[in-house]
Design a protein around this motif. Structure first.
Motif, PDB file in Angstrom:
ATOM      1  N   GLY A 233       1.011  -1.270  -0.181  1.00 32.00           N
ATOM      2  CA  GLY A 233       0.515   0.087   0.483  1.00 32.00           C
ATOM      3  C   GLY A 233       1.164   1.187  -0.018  1.00 32.00           C
ATOM      4  O   GLY A 233       1.993   0.985  -0.080  1.00 32.00           O
ATOM      5  N   LEU A 234       0.379   2.678  -0.275  1.00 35.45           N
ATOM      6  CA  LEU A 234       0.899   3.521   0.265  1.00 35.45           C
ATOM      7  C   LEU A 234       0.191   4.299   1.259  1.00 35.45           C
ATOM      8  O   LEU A 234      -0.723   3.899   1.925  1.00 35.45           O
ATOM      9  CB  LEU A 234       0.324   4.068  -1.407  1.00 35.45           C
ATOM     10  N   PRO A 235       0.650   5.845   1.320  1.00 37.83           N
ATOM     11  CA  PRO A 235       0.198   6.944   2.732  1.00 37.83           C
ATOM     12  C   PRO A 235      -1.173   6.361   3.173  1.00 37.83           C
ATOM     13  O   PRO A 235      -1.409   6.293   4.182  1.00 37.83           O
ATOM     14  CB  PRO A 235       1.657   7.728   2.612  1.00 37.83           C
ATOM     15  N   ALA A 236      -2.003   6.793   1.855  1.00 37.86           N
ATOM     16  CA  ALA A 236      -3.374   7.584   2.190  1.00 37.86           C
ATOM     17  C   ALA A 236      -4.334   6.281   2.038  1.00 37.86           C
ATOM     18  O   ALA A 236      -5.208   6.391   1.391  1.00 37.86           O
ATOM     19  CB  ALA A 236      -3.409   8.433   1.873  1.00 37.86           C
ATOM     20  N   PHE A 237      -3.854   4.816   0.990  1.00 36.49           N
ATOM     21  CA  PHE A 237      -4.985   4.774   0.325  1.00 36.49           C
ATOM     22  C   PHE A 237      -3.986   2.963   0.459  1.00 36.49           C
ATOM     23  O   PHE A 237      -2.749   2.931   0.148  1.00 36.49           O
ATOM     24  CB  PHE A 237      -4.880   4.493  -0.966  1.00 36.49           C
ATOM     25  N   ASN A 238      -4.330   1.703   0.420  1.00 35.85           N
ATOM     26  CA  ASN A 238      -4.310   0.592  -0.602  1.00 35.85           C
ATOM     27  C   ASN A 238      -5.144   0.063  -1.777  1.00 35.85           C
ATOM     28  O   ASN A 238      -6.301   0.575  -1.715  1.00 35.85           O
ATOM     29  CB  ASN A 238      -3.746  -0.125   1.025  1.00 35.85           C
ATOM     30  N   LEU A 271     -10.302  -0.443  -3.857  1.00 38.63           N
ATOM     31  CA  LEU A 271      -9.389   0.765  -3.348  1.00 38.63           C
ATOM     32  C   LEU A 271     -10.053   0.496  -1.807  1.00 38.63           C
ATOM     33  O   LEU A 271     -11.234   1.020  -1.658  1.00 38.63           O
ATOM     34  CB  LEU A 271     -10.055   2.172  -4.541  1.00 38.63           C
ATOM     35  N   ALA A 272      -9.082   1.092  -1.412  1.00 37.73           N
ATOM     36  CA  ALA A 272      -9.472   1.189   0.199  1.00 37.73           C
ATOM     37  C   ALA A 272      -8.859   3.390   0.655  1.00 37.73           C
ATOM     38  O   ALA A 272      -7.715   2.412   0.986  1.00 37.73           O
ATOM     39  CB  ALA A 272      -8.595   0.385   1.456  1.00 37.73           C
ATOM     40  N   ILE A 273      -9.584   3.827   1.110  1.00 35.54           N
ATOM     41  CA  ILE A 273      -8.481   5.187   0.884  1.00 35.54           C
ATOM     42  C   ILE A 273      -9.637   5.323   2.226  1.00 35.54           C
ATOM     43  O   ILE A 273     -10.491   5.570   2.872  1.00 35.54           O
ATOM     44  CB  ILE A 273      -9.945   5.589  -0.244  1.00 35.54           C
ATOM     45  N   TYR A 274      -8.018   5.442   2.954  1.00 35.71           N
ATOM     46  CA  TYR A 274      -7.758   5.362   4.639  1.00 35.71           C
ATOM     47  C   TYR A 274      -8.761   7.227   5.373  1.00 35.71           C
ATOM     48  O   TYR A 274      -8.733   8.008   3.909  1.00 35.71           O
ATOM     49  CB  TYR A 274      -6.939   5.790   4.655  1.00 35.71           C
ATOM     50  N   PRO A 275      -9.242   6.906   6.162  1.00 38.64           N
ATOM     51  CA  PRO A 275      -9.624   6.613   6.303  1.00 38.64           C
ATOM     52  C   PRO A 275     -10.379   4.744   6.748  1.00 38.64           C
ATOM     53  O   PRO A 275     -10.158   3.462   6.262  1.00 38.64           O
ATOM     54  CB  PRO A 275      -9.918   6.953   8.216  1.00 38.64           C
TER      55      PRO A 275
END
Length: 380
Positions: A233-238, A271-275
């Protein structure tokens, strides 16, 4: 339930201190304790961007929706100039909430004493206030809250210093450029409360390892474990991807879509965009969940979806949508059963986290995100 003496933040810190190849699921205390939920509200939901839905659901002046974010009632409304704005949904008189649910209004009228606000939040009128010498109508305006649109999604945040959504999600935009996500129109929207922790439902979305079993009656047969790709993943999403075949035609790129090539035309992005914004994006349709904790054992769900505009002129467009919604409702029944069972298990004194599969890489990255936000001294 989790024992009171357990420090869930420290447990998470220890849990996330190992490399992915040795990782385990998060400890039960992260899901079941009030202490951890309060930390989430303070350090995550009060600070990060929260998605309230699709801009296409608010096409006209006066269209509005409401939400509660970390205890703050918020209204998002399209003003007379056609812009979306967010504001406090609390009257400045005796502090009743103002708008409720979703709808359309010419003005914002308090249901308690009929103080009336314009669509920009300025006070239009207040009955029986002329004898109060200190009252000045022009000094009242509902506090404004940051609101941004990104690829058709509407986000709000209570944090004046949060980086812009487009800046945080630039890599997502580049990855899915060929899908033209702005031009997917929301055709249904619902709100639900399930008896599970919000992170259980988020993690359920983040891994497709469970699909052949939990969804054996619906989409399980369309989901082959060997076709699932789970990058770091990346800092703001996986995210992870699944390849689908034309047995579900509306998951394929439309014949008029010349943007997607080769296997892209049958690739589904999860797409899982945090949170807590979870998007299933296929070349033909999308659906999403936007989650907010109610209590450790209850999650509020904003659930919506629809079709790519590539399909809108097809003769069978309505039937395609009807079939899609029927499928998604059946999938939700299966997911609710699975995630509520997981929460009941987490509350057991004998629960203990097992090692993660390579197909649960997004879950590991999600845990790293949570730890970075909540643990003192953790890297952001």
């Amino acid at each position: 339930m989790a024992k009171d003496h357990i420090d869930p933040i420290e447990e998470l810190r220890q849990n996330t201190s190992v490399p992915f190849e040795q990782a385990r699921a998060m400890p039960p205390s992260v899901y079941t304790t009030d202490a951890f939920m309060q930390a989430e509200l303070e350090h995550i939901f009060s600070k990060d961007w929260y998605c309230v839905g699709r801009a296409s659901a608010l096409p006209n002046s006066g269209d509005y929706l409401t939400c509660e974010l970390a205890g703050q009632p918020i209204a998002v409304i399209r003003d007379k100039a056609g812009d979306l704005r967010a504001m406090s949904n609390v009257c400045l008189h005796r502090m009743s909430t103002l708008l409720h649910g979703r709808g359309n209004t010419r003005s914002i009228v308090c249901p308690y004493h009929a103080w009336t606000y314009n669509l920009d939040g300025s006070l239009r009128g207040a009955p029986a206030m002329t004898l109060n010498e200190g009252f000045c109508k022009d000094s009242y305006k509902l506090p404004q809250i940051r609101c941004e649109e990104w690829l058709g999604w509407v986000f709000v945040t209570l944090n004046p210093d949060a980086p812009p959504v487009a800046e945080q999600l630039k890599q997502v935009e580049e990855m899915v450029a060929g899908y033209d996500m702005t031009n997917y129109t929301e055709a249904f929207y619902e709100e639900h409360v399930w008896d599970t922790n919000w992170k259980v439902l988020a993690e359920n979305f983040m891994e497709s390892y469970h699909l052949p079993v939990c969804h054996a009656g619906t989409i399980g047969g369309l989901s082959k474990l060997e076709d699932m790709i789970c990058p770091p993943g990346l800092p703001a999403f996986n995210y992870h991807t699944i390849l689908k075949d034309d047995s579900l035609r509306i998951a394929m790129a439309h014949k008029n879509n010349t943007r997607l090539k080769g296997e892209e035309r049958r690739t589904t992005f999860l797409l899982a965009i945090y949170p807590s914004l979870l998007i299933t994006l296929t070349p033909g349709y999308f659906w999403y969940l936007s989650l907010h904790p109610v209590s450790p054992g209850k999650v509020h769900i904003r659930f919506g979806g629809g079709m790519s505009d590539d399909y809108k002129d097809d003769a069978d467009a309505q039937q395609n949508f009807t079939d899609l919604k029927t499928l998604l409702d059946e999938v939700n029944v299966e997911d609710r059963g699975c995630t509520e069972k997981v929460y009941r298990g987490l509350c057991s004194a004998m629960s203990a986290p097992g090692h993660l599969s390579h197909l649960e890489r997004p879950n590991y990255d999600f845990a790293q995100y949570l730890n970075a936000r909540i643990s003192p001294g953790a890297a952001a």
